[in-house]
Design an enzyme around this catalytic site. Structure first.
Site, mmCIF file in Angstrom:
data_model
loop_
_atom_site.group_PDB
_atom_site.id
_atom_site.type_symbol
_atom_site.label_atom_id
_atom_site.label_comp_id
_atom_site.label_asym_id
_atom_site.label_seq_id
_atom_site.Cartn_x
_atom_site.Cartn_y
_atom_site.Cartn_z
ATOM 1 N N TYR A 1 0.744 -1.002 0.135
ATOM 2 C CA TYR A 1 -0.049 0.090 0.029
ATOM 3 C C TYR A 1 0.879 1.227 -0.011
ATOM 4 O O TYR A 1 0.475 2.251 -0.533
ATOM 5 C CB TYR A 1 -0.941 -0.141 1.060
ATOM 6 C CG TYR A 1 -2.142 -0.976 0.983
ATOM 7 C CD1 TYR A 1 -3.316 -0.402 0.047
ATOM 8 C CD2 TYR A 1 -2.305 -2.220 1.143
ATOM 9 C CE1 TYR A 1 -4.363 -1.255 -0.181
ATOM 10 C CE2 TYR A 1 -3.218 -3.166 0.862
ATOM 11 C CZ TYR A 1 -4.434 -2.483 0.216
ATOM 12 O OH TYR A 1 -5.403 -3.442 -0.327
ATOM 13 N N VAL B 1 -9.835 4.675 -4.363
ATOM 14 C CA VAL B 1 -9.431 5.124 -2.822
ATOM 15 C C VAL B 1 -8.416 6.212 -3.088
ATOM 16 O O VAL B 1 -7.652 6.487 -2.195
ATOM 17 C CB VAL B 1 -8.828 3.844 -2.234
ATOM 18 C CG1 VAL B 1 -9.762 2.622 -2.008
ATOM 19 C CG2 VAL B 1 -7.601 3.273 -3.047
ATOM 20 N N ASP B 2 -8.330 6.797 -4.346
ATOM 21 C CA ASP B 2 -7.301 7.740 -4.688
ATOM 22 C C ASP B 2 -7.350 9.126 -4.512
ATOM 23 O O ASP B 2 -6.516 10.123 -4.422
ATOM 24 C CB ASP B 2 -6.748 7.409 -5.846
ATOM 25 C CG ASP B 2 -7.856 7.579 -7.064
ATOM 26 O OD1 ASP B 2 -8.722 8.423 -6.769
ATOM 27 O OD2 ASP B 2 -7.871 7.098 -8.205
ATOM 28 N N HIS C 1 -14.946 2.599 -0.823
ATOM 29 C CA HIS C 1 -13.872 1.506 -0.437
ATOM 30 C C HIS C 1 -12.751 2.299 0.389
ATOM 31 O O HIS C 1 -11.690 1.612 0.639
ATOM 32 C CB HIS C 1 -13.412 0.831 -1.607
ATOM 33 C CG HIS C 1 -14.055 -0.153 -2.271
ATOM 34 N ND1 HIS C 1 -14.033 -0.698 -3.613
ATOM 35 C CD2 HIS C 1 -15.434 -0.683 -1.985
ATOM 36 C CE1 HIS C 1 -14.964 -1.494 -3.900
ATOM 37 N NE2 HIS C 1 -15.779 -1.547 -2.955
ATOM 38 N N CYS D 1 -8.128 -1.221 17.538
ATOM 39 C CA CYS D 1 -9.078 -0.544 17.844
ATOM 40 C C CYS D 1 -9.694 0.379 16.786
ATOM 41 O O CYS D 1 -10.879 1.055 17.315
ATOM 42 C CB CYS D 1 -8.501 0.347 19.188
ATOM 43 S SG CYS D 1 -7.243 1.810 18.560
ATOM 44 N N THR E 1 -15.622 1.069 -14.463
ATOM 45 C CA THR E 1 -15.856 -0.226 -13.560
ATOM 46 C C THR E 1 -16.105 -1.227 -14.270
ATOM 47 O O THR E 1 -17.030 -1.267 -15.224
ATOM 48 C CB THR E 1 -16.571 0.045 -12.107
ATOM 49 O OG1 THR E 1 -16.716 -0.892 -11.616
ATOM 50 C CG2 THR E 1 -17.965 0.537 -12.628
ATOM 51 N N ASN F 1 -16.925 3.125 -20.782
ATOM 52 C CA ASN F 1 -16.172 2.174 -20.638
ATOM 53 C C ASN F 1 -15.512 1.790 -21.965
ATOM 54 O O ASN F 1 -16.343 1.478 -23.084
ATOM 55 C CB ASN F 1 -16.669 1.107 -19.859
ATOM 56 C CG ASN F 1 -15.746 -0.093 -19.360
ATOM 57 O OD1 ASN F 1 -14.656 -0.321 -19.993
ATOM 58 N ND2 ASN F 1 -15.470 -0.410 -17.976
HETATM 59 P P1 OAD Z 1 -11.337 -2.995 -12.642
HETATM 60 O O1 OAD Z 1 -9.934 -3.266 -12.846
HETATM 61 O O2 OAD Z 1 -12.205 -4.199 -12.068
HETATM 62 O O3 OAD Z 1 -12.113 -2.424 -13.773
HETATM 63 C C1 OAD Z 1 -11.814 -1.215 -14.411
HETATM 64 C C2 OAD Z 1 -12.545 -1.129 -15.660
HETATM 65 O O4 OAD Z 1 -12.038 0.338 -16.297
HETATM 66 C C3 OAD Z 1 -12.796 -1.860 -16.742
HETATM 67 O O5 OAD Z 1 -14.075 -2.421 -16.790
HETATM 68 C C4 OAD Z 1 -11.632 -1.151 -18.001
HETATM 69 O O6 OAD Z 1 -12.303 -1.380 -19.373
HETATM 70 C C5 OAD Z 1 -12.238 0.099 -17.547
HETATM 71 N N1 OAD Z 1 -11.303 1.190 -18.018
HETATM 72 C C6 OAD Z 1 -9.968 1.038 -18.548
HETATM 73 N N2 OAD Z 1 -9.524 2.339 -18.692
HETATM 74 C C7 OAD Z 1 -10.546 3.185 -18.815
HETATM 75 C C8 OAD Z 1 -10.729 4.752 -19.088
HETATM 76 N N3 OAD Z 1 -9.555 5.339 -19.483
HETATM 77 N N4 OAD Z 1 -12.063 5.320 -19.218
HETATM 78 C C9 OAD Z 1 -12.965 4.382 -18.714
HETATM 79 N N5 OAD Z 1 -12.920 3.190 -18.337
HETATM 80 C C10 OAD Z 1 -11.619 2.536 -18.457
HETATM 81 O O7 OAD Z 1 -11.535 -1.878 -11.380
HETATM 82 P P2 OAD Z 1 -12.862 -1.695 -10.689
HETATM 83 O O8 OAD Z 1 -14.394 -2.052 -11.199
HETATM 84 O O9 OAD Z 1 -13.019 -0.233 -10.054
HETATM 85 O O10 OAD Z 1 -11.861 -3.094 -4.447
HETATM 86 O O11 OAD Z 1 -12.847 -2.586 -9.344
HETATM 87 C C11 OAD Z 1 -13.691 -2.737 -8.277
HETATM 88 C C12 OAD Z 1 -13.094 -3.104 -6.990
HETATM 89 O O12 OAD Z 1 -12.081 -4.227 -7.340
HETATM 90 C C13 OAD Z 1 -11.917 -1.984 -6.524
HETATM 91 O O13 OAD Z 1 -12.445 -0.874 -5.838
HETATM 92 C C14 OAD Z 1 -10.967 -2.975 -5.821
HETATM 93 C C15 OAD Z 1 -10.763 -4.108 -6.483
HETATM 94 O O14 OAD Z 1 -10.350 -5.231 -6.059
HETATM 95 C C16 OAD Z 1 -11.218 -3.600 -3.529
HETATM 96 O O15 OAD Z 1 -9.877 -3.565 -3.382
HETATM 97 C C17 OAD Z 1 -11.862 -3.821 -2.166
#
Ligand code: OAD
Length: 248
Positions: free
Chosen positions: A67, A103-104, A119, A130, A190, A215
């Site tokens: 991290y 989380v950024d 998240h 704690c 996402t 996306n």
């Molecule tokens: P993912 O890595 O699963 O998905 C990222 C998505 O962004 C994919 O569908 C890509 O096609 C799309 N993508 C890539 N570049 C892009 C761009 N320039 N513009 C728009 N879309 C683009 O990430 P998340 O869906 O955020 O959780 O993942 C969800 C959670 O899984 C995260 O918050 C994290 C991870 O494990 C935890 O750590 C609990």
């Protein structure tokens, strides 16, 4: 990109827009996503070794350092035109709420004033035992890895949600309230694979919201979106705003 006139009208008429974002939103800021082949973090690392409470208890040094490396990636990262366009919506629509899995903190840095972090935030630190939050100055000054809690001596951990943990309840209930109120729901960058966050677009659709997916790739939520804008957030969002509000 050419946009549907009905979509542009819906944006202009919206009273409250919700923006649900994932890692793809920050991809153009140089932050790696999770599930993309080759470049995604989960293509190189195993979540069960790095992003669960058990992983932290087994190997706190590795988890803390991973991290710390991700925080380091953020140091030089800046909000991209996608984050900026989302922030700009606030001057165009009466109410805008961002619900992010990221989380950024880049939405806040771009100027979005109402951001629900489902998240957590990677820059926050709290005690594993704690739960008290830790001062970032004390964390930086510590030589221990991971640093120790100033109250109970427990190990400090990043302030993010790990697999197997519940989402922060206040964030989740606010997100649900927003969906009951917002008329337009953007789903940006996402893969919509991680529950319970991934249920929000389905819920938005079942509440009768207009769901817009941005996306470059297809996702399982294409079937529920009324509008699918295939492209990068940092390109599509500014173009869409310009098409809907050419005079700002
Ligand atoms: P993912 O890595 O699963 O998905 C990222 C998505 O962004 C994919 O569908 C890509 O096609 C799309 N993508 C890539 N570049 C892009 C761009 N320039 N513009 C728009 N879309 C683009 O990430 P998340 O869906 O955020 O959780 O993942 C969800 C959670 O899984 C995260 O918050 C994290 C991870 O494990 C935890 O750590 C609990």
């Amino acid at each position: 990109m050419l946009f549907d006139f009905v979509l542009l009208d819906k944006l202009r008429a919206a009273r409250h827009i919700a923006v649900f974002s994932g890692a793809g939103m920050s991809a153009e800021s140089g932050i790696p996503t999770f599930r993309e082949a080759h470049t995604g973090l989960w293509a190189k690392y195993r979540p069960e070794d790095l992003a669960t409470p058990d992983a932290f208890l087994r190997d706190p040094v590795t988890v803390w350092n991973w991290y710390a490396w991700r925080r380091e990636l953020l140091r030089d990262a800046k909000p991209n035109p996608g984050h900026l366009a989302v922030a700009q919506l606030e001057g165009l629509v009466p109410k805008v709420t961002v619900i992010t899995q990221n989380v950024d903190g880049l939405h806040q840095r771009a100027g979005s004033s109402d951001v629900i972090e489902l998240h957590g935030n990677i820059l926050d630190t709290r005690c594993f035992d704690c739960g008290r939050p830790a001062e970032s100055a004390a964390v930086k000054a510590s030589e221990e890895v991971p640093p120790r809690c100033g109250h109970c001596g427990g190990m400090l951990r990043p302030g993010v949600v790990w697999f197997g943990e519940s989402l922060p309840s206040a964030a989740w209930s606010r997100a649900s309230e927003v969906l009951e109120e917002a008329d337009v729901f953007f789903c940006i960058g996402t893969s919509s694979l991680v529950e319970p966050a991934a249920s929000l677009p389905r819920y938005a659709r079942s509440c009768g919201r207009t769901v817009i997916q941005i996306n470059p790739e297809a996702t399982s939520h294409d079937v529920i979106a009324q509008y699918i804008l295939r492209g990068k957030a940092g390109e599509v969002m500014p173009e869409l705003l310009f098409a809907a509000w050419p005079h700002g």
